[in-house]
Design an enzyme around this catalytic site. Sequence first.
Site, PDB file in Angstrom:
ATOM      1  N   LYS A 162       0.862  -1.197   0.000  1.00 45.11           N
ATOM      2  CA  LYS A 162       0.000   0.000   0.000  1.00 45.11           C
ATOM      3  C   LYS A 162       0.893   1.239   0.000  1.00 45.11           C
ATOM      4  CE  LYS A 162      -4.287   1.072   2.479  1.00 45.11           C
ATOM      5  NZ  LYS A 162      -4.910   0.931   3.801  1.00 45.11           N
TER       6      LYS A 162
HETATM    7  C1  E4P Z   1      -8.107   2.188   3.677  1.00 49.83           C
HETATM    8  O1  E4P Z   1      -7.461   1.268   3.265  1.00 49.83           O
HETATM    9  C2  E4P Z   1      -7.979   2.780   4.999  1.00 49.83           C
HETATM   10  O2  E4P Z   1      -7.329   1.868   5.834  1.00 49.83           O
HETATM   11  C3  E4P Z   1      -9.295   3.058   5.660  1.00 49.83           C
HETATM   12  O3  E4P Z   1     -10.387   2.598   4.885  1.00 49.83           O
HETATM   13  C4  E4P Z   1      -9.437   4.398   6.245  1.00 49.83           C
HETATM   14  O4  E4P Z   1     -10.677   4.452   6.890  1.00 49.83           O
HETATM   15  P1  E4P Z   1     -11.037   5.567   7.962  1.00 49.83           P
HETATM   16  O5  E4P Z   1     -11.284   6.842   7.243  1.00 49.83           O
HETATM   17  O6  E4P Z   1     -12.267   5.052   8.629  1.00 49.83           O
HETATM   18  O7  E4P Z   1      -9.864   5.667   8.888  1.00 49.83           O
END
Ligand code: E4P
Length: 218
Positions: A87
């Site tokens: 990522k």
């Molecule tokens: C995406 O991969 C992120 O980990 C995540 O969806 C972020 O979500 P949040 O805005 O609830 O922290």
Amino acid sequence: MKFFIDTANLDQIREAEDLGILDGVTTNPSLMAKEGISGESNILKHYVDICEIVDGDVSAEVISTNYADMIIEGEKMAELHENIVVKVPMIKDGVKAIKYFTDNGIRTNCTLVFSAGQALLAAKAGASYVSPFIGRLDDVSTDGMGLINQIREIYDNYMYDTEILAASVRHPMHIIECAEIGADVMTGPLSAILALLKHPLTDIGLEKFLADYQKVNA
Ligand code: E4P
């Protein structure tokens, strides 16, 4: 639509896996910190633990912000398990790193995407997944779902292979609307996934069926 769970909590990952509907896991540094996982070796081990629970893609996020270090970090992560997807944040060095990983057979998830332009760049660099953050856009009075729509249209226009991974999902309606639009994947918390199960008429109907059965079988 594929269902990913957005957590580093092993119990929640097991619970979703036991339900039989889990296709993968996304994590981020905040989610790892929430579980108290710190130090490079513990973090890498935790990714392996997740890979051993779920038979699907597991996103592991780099913390480096410059190209050279992202490559070193991402290559180390990719060696952990065949299901690891590296990522990478949507920054200039991140786009370069995604292109490098793509050219070298390492799958990527471009994260922190908040605009159609960013999603277009991620696809051009060859990202396996693009992660538009719906909930965080909604939080600042911007139409998160509108972005999913826009990206779907752009990717379909040019038949990009990059999968739209709707992220920052907060509730079941986000999941349903993503499915209507045609997001390839959604990642959300266990609570949003389990909330899909619920309907009061199901509970009332089941109660009545069981009561009627009891009446004649008591
Ligand atoms: C995406 O991969 C992120 O980990 C995540 O969806 C972020 O979500 P949040 O805005 O609830 O922290």
